[in-house]
Design an enzyme around this catalytic site. Structure first.
Site, PDB file in Angstrom:
ATOM      1  CB  SER A 138     -17.282 -45.464 -40.569  1.00 39.01           C
ATOM      2  OG  SER A 138     -16.006 -44.914 -40.316  1.00 39.01           O
ATOM      3  CE1 TYR A 152     -17.351 -44.435 -31.626  1.00 38.20           C
ATOM      4  CE2 TYR A 152     -16.924 -42.527 -33.025  1.00 38.20           C
ATOM      5  CZ  TYR A 152     -17.715 -43.608 -32.686  1.00 38.20           C
ATOM      6  OH  TYR A 152     -18.863 -43.859 -33.400  1.00 38.20           O
ATOM      7  CE  LYS A 156     -17.561 -46.546 -34.831  1.00 35.69           C
ATOM      8  NZ  LYS A 156     -18.534 -47.601 -35.162  1.00 35.69           N
TER       9      LYS A 156
END
Length: 231
Positions: A138, A152, A156
Protein backbone atom coordinates in the site's frame (compact mmCIF):
# COMPACT_ATOMS: atom_id res chain seq x y z
CA UNK A 1 9.93 -25.41 0.90
CA UNK A 2 7.41 -22.55 1.10
CA UNK A 3 6.49 -20.84 -2.15
CA UNK A 4 5.89 -17.13 -2.79
CA UNK A 5 4.55 -15.26 -5.80
CA UNK A 6 5.95 -11.72 -6.01
CA UNK A 7 4.77 -9.26 -8.64
CA UNK A 8 6.94 -6.37 -9.74
CA UNK A 9 9.95 -8.42 -8.69
CA UNK A 10 12.67 -7.29 -11.11
CA UNK A 11 13.79 -4.32 -9.00
CA UNK A 12 13.03 -2.25 -5.94
CA UNK A 13 11.04 -3.71 -3.07
CA UNK A 14 9.94 -6.81 -4.98
CA UNK A 15 13.51 -7.81 -5.79
CA UNK A 16 14.76 -7.04 -2.27
CA UNK A 17 11.98 -9.07 -0.67
CA UNK A 18 12.63 -11.91 -3.10
CA UNK A 19 16.31 -11.95 -2.09
CA UNK A 20 15.41 -12.09 1.60
CA UNK A 21 12.99 -14.96 1.07
CA UNK A 22 15.42 -16.84 -1.17
CA UNK A 23 18.06 -16.54 1.54
CA UNK A 24 15.56 -18.20 3.88
CA UNK A 25 15.01 -21.06 1.43
CA UNK A 26 11.73 -19.99 -0.16
CA UNK A 27 10.95 -21.03 -3.73
CA UNK A 28 9.83 -18.09 -5.82
CA UNK A 29 7.62 -17.15 -8.74
CA UNK A 30 8.63 -13.72 -9.99
CA UNK A 31 6.75 -11.36 -12.29
CA UNK A 32 7.82 -8.24 -14.16
CA UNK A 33 7.24 -6.61 -17.53
CA UNK A 34 10.90 -6.07 -18.47
CA UNK A 35 12.56 -9.28 -19.61
CA UNK A 36 16.18 -8.25 -19.11
CA UNK A 37 15.75 -6.97 -15.57
CA UNK A 38 13.66 -9.99 -14.59
CA UNK A 39 16.22 -12.43 -16.00
CA UNK A 40 18.93 -10.69 -14.00
CA UNK A 41 16.87 -10.81 -10.81
CA UNK A 42 16.07 -14.49 -11.30
CA UNK A 43 19.75 -15.34 -11.78
CA UNK A 44 20.68 -13.45 -8.63
CA UNK A 45 18.04 -15.14 -6.51
CA UNK A 46 18.71 -18.60 -7.94
CA UNK A 47 22.24 -18.30 -6.57
CA UNK A 48 20.79 -18.89 -3.10
CA UNK A 49 20.01 -22.44 -4.19
CA UNK A 50 16.26 -21.93 -4.33
CA UNK A 51 13.97 -22.67 -7.25
CA UNK A 52 12.97 -19.58 -9.17
CA UNK A 53 10.37 -19.28 -11.92
CA UNK A 54 10.48 -15.92 -13.71
CA UNK A 55 7.58 -15.01 -15.98
CA UNK A 56 7.58 -11.87 -18.08
CA UNK A 57 4.16 -10.28 -18.45
CA UNK A 58 1.64 -7.73 -17.30
CA UNK A 59 -0.41 -8.45 -14.18
CA UNK A 60 -3.44 -6.89 -15.83
CA UNK A 61 -3.47 -9.87 -18.24
CA UNK A 62 -5.64 -12.68 -16.85
CA UNK A 63 -3.68 -15.26 -18.82
CA UNK A 64 -0.42 -14.07 -17.26
CA UNK A 65 -1.93 -14.26 -13.77
CA UNK A 66 -3.01 -17.84 -14.46
CA UNK A 67 0.54 -18.67 -15.59
CA UNK A 68 1.98 -17.27 -12.35
CA UNK A 69 -0.28 -19.45 -10.24
CA UNK A 70 0.35 -22.49 -12.44
CA UNK A 71 4.10 -22.00 -11.98
CA UNK A 72 3.62 -21.83 -8.21
CA UNK A 73 1.50 -24.96 -8.31
CA UNK A 74 4.37 -26.69 -10.07
CA UNK A 75 6.66 -25.72 -7.19
CA UNK A 76 4.24 -27.12 -4.64
CA UNK A 77 1.59 -24.46 -4.00
CA UNK A 78 1.25 -20.88 -2.79
CA UNK A 79 2.10 -19.91 0.78
CA UNK A 80 2.55 -16.19 0.16
CA UNK A 81 1.24 -13.82 -2.49
CA UNK A 82 2.84 -10.38 -2.64
CA UNK A 83 0.94 -7.86 -4.75
CA UNK A 84 3.78 -5.40 -5.24
CA UNK A 85 3.46 -4.29 -8.89
CA UNK A 86 2.18 -0.71 -9.05
CA UNK A 87 1.35 2.02 -11.54
CA UNK A 88 1.31 5.74 -10.76
CA UNK A 89 -1.24 6.87 -13.33
CA UNK A 90 0.98 9.79 -14.37
CA UNK A 91 4.75 10.30 -14.33
CA UNK A 92 5.53 12.66 -12.74
CA UNK A 93 2.42 12.93 -10.62
CA UNK A 94 -0.01 15.77 -11.39
CA UNK A 95 -2.96 17.51 -9.78
CA UNK A 96 -6.36 15.94 -10.29
CA UNK A 97 -7.37 18.64 -12.74
CA UNK A 98 -4.68 17.40 -15.11
CA UNK A 99 -4.73 13.69 -14.35
CA UNK A 100 -5.29 11.74 -17.60
CA UNK A 101 -8.31 9.52 -17.10
CA UNK A 102 -6.59 6.77 -19.03
CA UNK A 103 -3.75 7.00 -16.54
CA UNK A 104 -6.19 6.64 -13.66
CA UNK A 105 -7.71 3.60 -15.34
CA UNK A 106 -4.22 2.10 -15.67
CA UNK A 107 -3.50 2.71 -11.97
CA UNK A 108 -6.78 1.08 -10.98
CA UNK A 109 -6.17 -1.91 -13.27
CA UNK A 110 -2.65 -2.51 -11.96
CA UNK A 111 -3.14 -1.56 -8.31
CA UNK A 112 -6.65 -2.90 -7.65
CA UNK A 113 -8.12 -5.13 -10.34
CA UNK A 114 -4.98 -7.18 -11.00
CA UNK A 115 -4.28 -7.92 -7.30
CA UNK A 116 -7.85 -9.10 -6.82
CA UNK A 117 -7.62 -11.22 -9.96
CA UNK A 118 -4.41 -12.81 -8.73
CA UNK A 119 -5.93 -13.48 -5.30
CA UNK A 120 -8.91 -15.14 -6.94
CA UNK A 121 -6.60 -17.31 -9.06
CA UNK A 122 -4.38 -18.28 -6.11
CA UNK A 123 -7.06 -18.62 -3.42
CA UNK A 124 -7.47 -22.41 -3.53
CA UNK A 125 -3.72 -22.88 -3.10
CA UNK A 126 -3.52 -20.23 -0.37
CA UNK A 127 -6.29 -21.98 1.54
CA UNK A 128 -4.62 -25.36 1.11
CA UNK A 129 -1.31 -24.03 2.43
CA UNK A 130 -2.48 -23.86 6.02
CA UNK A 131 -0.29 -20.78 6.50
CA UNK A 132 -1.42 -18.82 3.45
CA UNK A 133 -0.77 -15.09 3.50
CA UNK A 134 -1.36 -12.14 1.18
CA UNK A 135 0.70 -8.95 1.32
CA UNK A 136 -0.77 -6.01 -0.57
CA UNK A 137 1.79 -3.23 -0.85
CA UNK A 138 0.00 0.00 0.00
CA UNK A 139 1.03 3.62 0.53
CA UNK A 140 0.51 6.44 2.99
CA UNK A 141 -1.20 8.18 0.07
CA UNK A 142 -4.05 5.71 0.61
CA UNK A 143 -4.81 7.30 3.97
CA UNK A 144 -3.57 10.88 3.66
CA UNK A 145 -4.49 13.63 1.19
CA UNK A 146 -1.34 14.75 -0.61
CA UNK A 147 -1.48 17.11 -3.55
CA UNK A 148 -0.77 15.35 -6.90
CA UNK A 149 -1.10 11.89 -5.29
CA UNK A 150 -4.89 11.70 -5.76
CA UNK A 151 -5.15 9.07 -8.48
CA UNK A 152 -2.45 6.79 -7.09
CA UNK A 153 -3.71 7.26 -3.54
CA UNK A 154 -7.28 6.45 -4.55
CA UNK A 155 -6.13 3.18 -6.12
CA UNK A 156 -4.17 2.21 -3.02
CA UNK A 157 -7.11 3.13 -0.77
CA UNK A 158 -9.25 0.77 -2.83
CA UNK A 159 -6.58 -1.92 -2.45
CA UNK A 160 -6.60 -1.40 1.34
CA UNK A 161 -10.36 -1.94 1.40
CA UNK A 162 -10.10 -5.10 -0.69
CA UNK A 163 -7.45 -6.37 1.75
CA UNK A 164 -9.69 -5.66 4.73
CA UNK A 165 -12.70 -7.38 3.19
CA UNK A 166 -10.63 -10.38 2.07
CA UNK A 167 -9.42 -10.78 5.66
CA UNK A 168 -13.03 -10.92 6.87
CA UNK A 169 -14.08 -13.35 4.17
CA UNK A 170 -11.02 -15.59 4.54
CA UNK A 171 -10.29 -15.84 8.28
CA UNK A 172 -7.96 -18.79 7.66
CA UNK A 173 -5.52 -16.51 5.82
CA UNK A 174 -3.39 -13.63 6.93
CA UNK A 175 -4.02 -10.56 4.77
CA UNK A 176 -1.73 -7.61 5.38
CA UNK A 177 -1.85 -4.24 3.63
CA UNK A 178 1.61 -2.77 4.19
CA UNK A 179 2.69 0.83 3.73
CA UNK A 180 6.47 0.61 3.21
CA UNK A 181 6.94 4.38 3.34
CA UNK A 182 8.84 6.40 0.77
CA UNK A 183 11.80 4.48 -0.62
CA UNK A 184 14.65 5.11 -3.03
CA UNK A 185 13.03 3.35 -5.98
CA UNK A 186 12.49 4.06 -9.66
CA UNK A 187 8.76 4.37 -8.94
CA UNK A 188 9.27 7.13 -6.39
CA UNK A 189 11.78 8.90 -8.62
CA UNK A 190 9.25 8.85 -11.47
CA UNK A 191 6.53 10.16 -9.16
CA UNK A 192 8.54 13.05 -7.73
CA UNK A 193 11.64 13.56 -9.88
CA UNK A 194 12.65 16.82 -8.14
CA UNK A 195 12.76 15.32 -4.64
CA UNK A 196 16.42 15.05 -3.64
CA UNK A 197 15.85 14.08 -0.02
CA UNK A 198 17.48 10.77 0.96
CA UNK A 199 15.08 7.85 1.23
CA UNK A 200 15.47 4.37 2.76
CA UNK A 201 16.50 1.62 0.39
CA UNK A 202 14.05 -1.22 -0.25
CA UNK A 203 16.46 -3.62 1.47
CA UNK A 204 16.24 -1.48 4.58
CA UNK A 205 12.45 -1.88 4.65
CA UNK A 206 12.34 -5.65 4.01
CA UNK A 207 12.82 -6.60 7.71
CA UNK A 208 9.37 -5.16 8.38
CA UNK A 209 7.85 -7.64 5.93
CA UNK A 210 9.87 -10.51 7.39
CA UNK A 211 8.58 -9.63 10.84
CA UNK A 212 5.02 -10.11 9.59
CA UNK A 213 5.93 -13.54 8.25
CA UNK A 214 7.73 -14.52 11.44
CA UNK A 215 5.16 -13.28 13.94
CA UNK A 216 1.99 -13.59 11.83
CA UNK A 217 0.00 -10.84 13.56
CA UNK A 218 -3.69 -10.40 12.84
CA UNK A 219 -4.73 -9.36 9.37
CA UNK A 220 -4.81 -5.60 8.96
CA UNK A 221 -2.97 -2.52 7.75
CA UNK A 222 0.61 -2.05 8.91
CA UNK A 223 3.28 0.59 8.40
CA UNK A 224 6.87 -0.51 7.87
CA UNK A 225 8.31 2.18 10.20
CA UNK A 226 6.19 0.93 13.11
CA UNK A 227 7.12 -2.68 12.40
CA UNK A 228 10.80 -1.78 12.25
CA UNK A 229 10.53 0.05 15.56
CA UNK A 230 8.96 -3.01 17.14
CA UNK A 231 5.60 -1.41 17.93
Amino acid sequence: MPVAIITGASKGLGRALGAALAERGWDLVLDARTAGALKEAAAELSAYGTRVEALVGDVTDAGHRAELVAAARGLGGVDLLVNNASALGAEPLVRLEGLPLEGLRRALEVNVVAPLGLVQEALPLLRASGVGAVIDVSSDAAAEAYGTWGGYGASKAALDQLSAVLAVEEPGLRVWAVDPGDMATDLYAAAVPDDDDPRPTPAGVVPAFLRLLDERPASGRYGAPSLLEGR
